[in-house]
Scaffold this motif. Sequence first.
Motif, short mmCIF file in Angstrom:
data_model
loop_
_atom_site.label_atom_id
_atom_site.label_comp_id
_atom_site.label_asym_id
_atom_site.label_seq_id
_atom_site.Cartn_x
_atom_site.Cartn_y
_atom_site.Cartn_z
N ASN A 61 0.79 -1.11 -0.01
CA ASN A 61 0.07 -0.11 0.01
C ASN A 61 0.99 1.28 0.02
O ASN A 61 0.43 2.14 -0.54
CB ASN A 61 -0.88 0.04 1.03
CG ASN A 61 -2.17 -0.72 0.91
OD1 ASN A 61 -2.37 -1.76 0.09
ND2 ASN A 61 -3.35 -0.43 1.88
N THR A 96 -4.61 3.39 -9.91
CA THR A 96 -5.06 2.03 -9.52
C THR A 96 -4.91 1.02 -10.85
O THR A 96 -4.44 -0.02 -10.63
CB THR A 96 -6.47 1.89 -9.16
OG1 THR A 96 -7.12 2.24 -10.32
CG2 THR A 96 -6.72 2.70 -7.91
N ALA A 100 -11.98 -7.85 0.49
CA ALA A 100 -10.73 -7.94 -0.14
C ALA A 100 -11.11 -7.60 -1.73
O ALA A 100 -10.17 -6.84 -2.51
CB ALA A 100 -10.11 -9.44 -0.23
N THR A 143 -11.75 -3.64 -1.65
CA THR A 143 -10.70 -2.98 -1.57
C THR A 143 -9.62 -3.17 -2.67
O THR A 143 -9.17 -1.93 -3.15
CB THR A 143 -10.11 -3.02 -0.09
OG1 THR A 143 -9.60 -4.53 0.00
CG2 THR A 143 -10.92 -2.59 1.13
N THR A 144 -9.45 -4.18 -3.34
CA THR A 144 -8.64 -4.30 -4.30
C THR A 144 -9.19 -3.67 -5.77
O THR A 144 -8.26 -3.18 -6.24
CB THR A 144 -8.32 -5.86 -4.55
OG1 THR A 144 -7.10 -6.09 -5.43
CG2 THR A 144 -9.38 -6.58 -5.34
N ASN A 155 -6.75 -1.03 -5.16
CA ASN A 155 -5.47 -2.16 -4.89
C ASN A 155 -4.91 -2.08 -3.37
O ASN A 155 -3.80 -2.27 -3.03
CB ASN A 155 -4.04 -1.74 -5.87
CG ASN A 155 -4.48 -1.82 -7.35
OD1 ASN A 155 -5.30 -2.79 -7.68
ND2 ASN A 155 -4.39 -0.73 -8.01
N ALA A 190 -6.01 -4.55 -0.98
CA ALA A 190 -6.47 -5.56 -0.23
C ALA A 190 -5.48 -6.35 0.39
O ALA A 190 -5.48 -7.28 1.39
CB ALA A 190 -7.16 -6.49 -1.04
N PHE A 200 -3.93 -13.04 -4.99
CA PHE A 200 -4.00 -11.79 -5.80
C PHE A 200 -3.61 -12.13 -7.24
O PHE A 200 -4.14 -11.40 -7.91
CB PHE A 200 -2.96 -11.04 -4.89
CG PHE A 200 -3.31 -10.20 -4.02
CD1 PHE A 200 -4.28 -9.44 -3.88
CD2 PHE A 200 -2.90 -10.67 -2.60
CE1 PHE A 200 -4.79 -8.63 -2.88
CE2 PHE A 200 -3.39 -10.16 -1.58
CZ PHE A 200 -4.41 -9.14 -1.60
N ASN A 237 -6.30 -10.16 -9.33
CA ASN A 237 -5.53 -9.06 -10.04
C ASN A 237 -6.06 -9.31 -11.63
O ASN A 237 -6.15 -8.30 -12.35
CB ASN A 237 -4.31 -8.84 -9.78
CG ASN A 237 -4.06 -8.19 -8.57
OD1 ASN A 237 -4.86 -7.58 -7.94
ND2 ASN A 237 -2.89 -8.44 -7.87
N LYS A 291 -9.44 -8.33 -12.36
CA LYS A 291 -9.70 -6.81 -12.43
C LYS A 291 -9.48 -6.20 -13.70
O LYS A 291 -9.86 -5.12 -13.86
CB LYS A 291 -8.98 -6.33 -11.15
CG LYS A 291 -9.52 -6.60 -9.89
CD LYS A 291 -8.33 -6.21 -8.66
CE LYS A 291 -7.72 -5.04 -8.87
NZ LYS A 291 -6.90 -4.59 -7.83
#
Length: 251
Positions: free
Chosen positions: A35, A51, A146, A149-150, A154, A156, A182, A186, A189
């Motif tokens: 983070n 992001t 998760a 927030t991800t 990003n 999580a 992830f 990811n 996403k």
Amino acid sequence: MPDLVALYGWPMLAAMAAAAMVVGFSKTSFGGIANLAVAVFALAMPTKESTAAILLLLIVGDMVAIARYRTVSWRLLVKLVPGVIPGLLLGALFMSMVDDTLMRRSIGALLLVMLIMQLWQRRTAGRPESPTDPHWARAAATGTAAGFTTMTANAAGPVMALYFLAAGIDKQRFIGTNAWFFAIINLSKVPLAAQLGLFTPQSLFLDLTLIPAVLLGAWIGTWVIGKVTQRQFELITIGASGLASVLLLLR
């Protein structure tokens, strides 16, 4: 090709290169500190665009971690799945409705609440002597948090760090399980971020130039994690999660 120096300036480019190293380092060692890299990218460009810019670097780090750490707790991952997809969709909806400031502070507050809960649990029950199987309700709530927030920031890493620490798994299994989670999330996403129009030619070229920094950070993380004890790993992970939540609240 975009002129990155003209776009960002040398100081900010150097900061983003350092942040890319942090991405690689976090993927092979202390996940919560990623983070810090998210915060640097958000300072260099609009938060929503940042992001997407950092997403591809995170995927590179995920692939390196998967190749390096082969010990995975599939049971923990499977229990998270039902909550992740709703979390991703909620995150995409949230991004389309709020401004950057509200988005950051909402996520920071969520992380801080989870951290307090984790510290309280460790104080009252202590660290499990052996890996435990989290209740399905906790796993579903963690998966939703998760995913949310991800998708939105990003961010999580601390969510999953607290979940895996509560399960009592060792650092090697922690990193391997975290990497697989992830990598899957990811990659899923990418089409959502593309649909929101968050990828730009400038950010894609920036990512390409920063991949070597991610790989260097991953190598350093692999070396460092072999030098710390399980107790040190847990304390650093909790501390990084707390710092990440404060940064999101204050930035």
